[in-house]
Design an enzyme around this catalytic site. Sequence first.
Site, PDB file in Angstrom:
ATOM      1  N   ASP A 160       8.931 -24.310 -30.850  1.00  0.00           N
ATOM      2  CA  ASP A 160       8.626 -25.500 -31.647  1.00  0.00           C
ATOM      3  C   ASP A 160       9.758 -26.523 -31.510  1.00  0.00           C
ATOM      4  O   ASP A 160       9.519 -27.727 -31.389  1.00  0.00           O
ATOM      5  CB  ASP A 160       8.449 -25.103 -33.121  1.00  0.00           C
ATOM      6  CG  ASP A 160       7.483 -23.941 -33.261  1.00  0.00           C
ATOM      7  OD1 ASP A 160       6.290 -24.145 -33.036  1.00  0.00           O
ATOM      8  OD2 ASP A 160       7.941 -22.814 -33.545  1.00  0.00           O
ATOM      9  N   HIS A 188       6.453 -20.523 -38.180  1.00  0.00           N
ATOM     10  CA  HIS A 188       5.885 -20.838 -36.858  1.00  0.00           C
ATOM     11  C   HIS A 188       4.368 -20.932 -37.024  1.00  0.00           C
ATOM     12  O   HIS A 188       3.610 -20.032 -36.678  1.00  0.00           O
ATOM     13  CB  HIS A 188       6.252 -19.766 -35.831  1.00  0.00           C
ATOM     14  CG  HIS A 188       5.541 -19.963 -34.512  1.00  0.00           C
ATOM     15  ND1 HIS A 188       5.776 -21.039 -33.698  1.00  0.00           N
ATOM     16  CD2 HIS A 188       4.582 -19.235 -33.887  1.00  0.00           C
ATOM     17  CE1 HIS A 188       4.994 -20.963 -32.634  1.00  0.00           C
ATOM     18  NE2 HIS A 188       4.260 -19.874 -32.722  1.00  0.00           N
TER      19      HIS A 188
HETATM   20  P1  NAD Z   1      -1.117 -10.716 -24.346  1.00  0.00           P
HETATM   21  O1  NAD Z   1      -2.345 -10.284 -25.076  1.00  0.00           O
HETATM   22  O2  NAD Z   1      -1.218 -11.214 -22.946  1.00  0.00           O
HETATM   23  O3  NAD Z   1      -0.057  -9.520 -24.338  1.00  0.00           O
HETATM   24  C1  NAD Z   1       0.219  -8.745 -25.453  1.00  0.00           C
HETATM   25  C2  NAD Z   1       0.538  -7.350 -24.960  1.00  0.00           C
HETATM   26  O4  NAD Z   1       0.979  -6.581 -26.078  1.00  0.00           O
HETATM   27  C3  NAD Z   1      -0.685  -6.632 -24.375  1.00  0.00           C
HETATM   28  O5  NAD Z   1      -0.377  -6.174 -23.073  1.00  0.00           O
HETATM   29  C4  NAD Z   1      -0.909  -5.461 -25.345  1.00  0.00           C
HETATM   30  O6  NAD Z   1      -1.365  -4.300 -24.678  1.00  0.00           O
HETATM   31  C5  NAD Z   1       0.490  -5.278 -25.919  1.00  0.00           C
HETATM   32  N1  NAD Z   1       0.545  -4.605 -27.208  1.00  0.00           N
HETATM   33  C6  NAD Z   1      -0.338  -4.700 -28.246  1.00  0.00           C
HETATM   34  N2  NAD Z   1       0.053  -3.896 -29.248  1.00  0.00           N
HETATM   35  C7  NAD Z   1       1.191  -3.304 -28.856  1.00  0.00           C
HETATM   36  C8  NAD Z   1       2.046  -2.340 -29.440  1.00  0.00           C
HETATM   37  N3  NAD Z   1       1.793  -1.825 -30.650  1.00  0.00           N
HETATM   38  N4  NAD Z   1       3.132  -1.924 -28.747  1.00  0.00           N
HETATM   39  C9  NAD Z   1       3.396  -2.413 -27.522  1.00  0.00           C
HETATM   40  N5  NAD Z   1       2.599  -3.312 -26.893  1.00  0.00           N
HETATM   41  C10 NAD Z   1       1.519  -3.754 -27.561  1.00  0.00           C
HETATM   42  O7  NAD Z   1      -0.414 -11.800 -25.295  1.00  0.00           O
HETATM   43  P2  NAD Z   1       0.765 -12.809 -24.917  1.00  0.00           P
HETATM   44  O8  NAD Z   1       0.166 -14.081 -24.397  1.00  0.00           O
HETATM   45  O9  NAD Z   1       1.774 -12.106 -24.128  1.00  0.00           O
HETATM   46  O10 NAD Z   1       1.311 -13.152 -26.397  1.00  0.00           O
HETATM   47  C11 NAD Z   1       1.987 -12.170 -27.138  1.00  0.00           C
HETATM   48  C12 NAD Z   1       2.200 -12.643 -28.559  1.00  0.00           C
HETATM   49  O11 NAD Z   1       3.089 -13.768 -28.600  1.00  0.00           O
HETATM   50  C13 NAD Z   1       0.935 -13.112 -29.296  1.00  0.00           C
HETATM   51  O12 NAD Z   1       1.008 -12.617 -30.630  1.00  0.00           O
HETATM   52  C14 NAD Z   1       1.070 -14.627 -29.299  1.00  0.00           C
HETATM   53  O13 NAD Z   1       0.349 -15.202 -30.363  1.00  0.00           O
HETATM   54  C15 NAD Z   1       2.551 -14.744 -29.495  1.00  0.00           C
HETATM   55  N6  NAD Z   1       3.137 -16.053 -29.187  1.00  0.00           N
HETATM   56  C16 NAD Z   1       4.185 -16.453 -29.983  1.00  0.00           C
HETATM   57  C17 NAD Z   1       4.787 -17.677 -29.738  1.00  0.00           C
HETATM   58  C18 NAD Z   1       5.942 -18.136 -30.574  1.00  0.00           C
HETATM   59  O14 NAD Z   1       6.448 -19.244 -30.331  1.00  0.00           O
HETATM   60  N7  NAD Z   1       6.413 -17.395 -31.565  1.00  0.00           N
HETATM   61  C19 NAD Z   1       4.334 -18.484 -28.690  1.00  0.00           C
HETATM   62  C20 NAD Z   1       3.281 -18.027 -27.890  1.00  0.00           C
HETATM   63  C21 NAD Z   1       2.679 -16.801 -28.146  1.00  0.00           C
HETATM   64  C1  LMR Z   2       2.118 -21.142 -29.771  1.00  0.00           C
HETATM   65  O1  LMR Z   2       2.821 -21.750 -30.591  1.00  0.00           O
HETATM   66  O2  LMR Z   2       1.901 -21.570 -28.631  1.00  0.00           O
HETATM   67  C2  LMR Z   2       1.472 -19.827 -30.180  1.00  0.00           C
HETATM   68  O3  LMR Z   2       2.179 -19.245 -31.248  1.00  0.00           O
HETATM   69  C3  LMR Z   2       0.035 -20.063 -30.526  1.00  0.00           C
HETATM   70  C4  LMR Z   2      -0.721 -18.784 -30.789  1.00  0.00           C
HETATM   71  O4  LMR Z   2      -1.472 -18.765 -31.782  1.00  0.00           O
HETATM   72  O5  LMR Z   2      -0.571 -17.813 -30.017  1.00  0.00           O
END
Ligand code: NAD
Ligand code: LMR
Length: 336
Positions: A160, A188
Amino acid sequence: MDATPVTVTITGAGGQIGYALLFRIAAGDMLGPDQPVRLRLLEIPQGVRAAEGAALELQDCAFALLQDVEVTDDPAVAFAGANRVLLVGSRPRAAGMERADLLAANAGIFAPQGAAIAQHAAADVRVLTVGNPANTNAMVAAAAAAGVPAERFSALTRLDHDRAVGQLSAALQVTPTTLQAVIIWGNHSSTQFPDVSHATVAGRPVFDALAEQLGGTDAAASWLDDVFIPRVARRGAEIIEVRGSSSVASAANAAISHVRDEALGTHSGWTSAALVSRGEYGVPEGLVCSFPVTSDGSGYRVVEGLELDDRARARLAASVAELAAERDAVRELGAI
Ligand code: NAD
Ligand code: LMR
């Protein structure tokens, strides 16, 4: 190279953000060009093959800093001796899922992982939560990690922060590095408060530069309220709408910058990170809230003593109310 390797554990390593993180960590982007690393990749059984595939590709890169890679679905193995943990894997919101269901599903992941970190990680472990809802997941993990100081846990709002800097640098037509002291307050989520009231561009208040660029103080104030704040706060949703899935490379980049600045220092600048509140700026103790932070290399500390006007206080209070509601929901579940 004789430095002691740092053990880095990444959960959800077989997912999208995991794939964008692993190669940059192994290349030295996160802990520096002289720091060897050992990678521990934790997945659920369905994700293990994808993580194993990434491990094969890591080997094929022949990174000088990468000492070894282990893929596992056992948290005890993944967190053994971990100095740095990135909690990325989480349960995504499925169609028709209520917010309470999402919080419950994730509390069921982050509480046991917090406990496993306390049991198996190195004494100096630091934990960044990326998986959403990131602030509350970090709070749940910290609460379950008996004996690990709360200040070792943080959640990612650097994305952010970088989004805010990106929007300002485009509006002012300046390079991002000329901007200082931008702040993300709160959760967030779309309630976050991107705040430029202390920010400068090349040493000059950002508000003055915006007024000059946009044709007056009224125009600058409306741009901040009507364009900048909602755009940054809803950027995650915008990315999902345009790409068809949530941010990946920018999220991994932000996670790397967060850990790098925590470990190597923010030098003279600030950044934003969500930390366990000790009551700073009136945020209830224990909530994981985004603040302006600095690090001298020994961990993030909140920048205290900044003036917030009534409008800023109201925006922060709205985001803190959302964090408190999330805390109450996980408390009802018995997760904290
Ligand atoms: P994704 O679905 O591609 O990957 C998530 C992985 O986590 C999968 O491979 C799944 O098998 C694994 N997983 C699920 N439960 C698990 C557990 N208990 N132990 C270990 N592994 C586990 O998702 P992504 O695109 O990599 O995103 C991951 C997370 O990050 C999401 O929650 C998304 O919303 C979040 N995110 C946060 C921000 C931020 O700024 N904070 C930004 C973008 C995404
Ligand atoms: C982002 O800020 O891009 C993500 O946290 C959005 C989401 O819901 O995965």
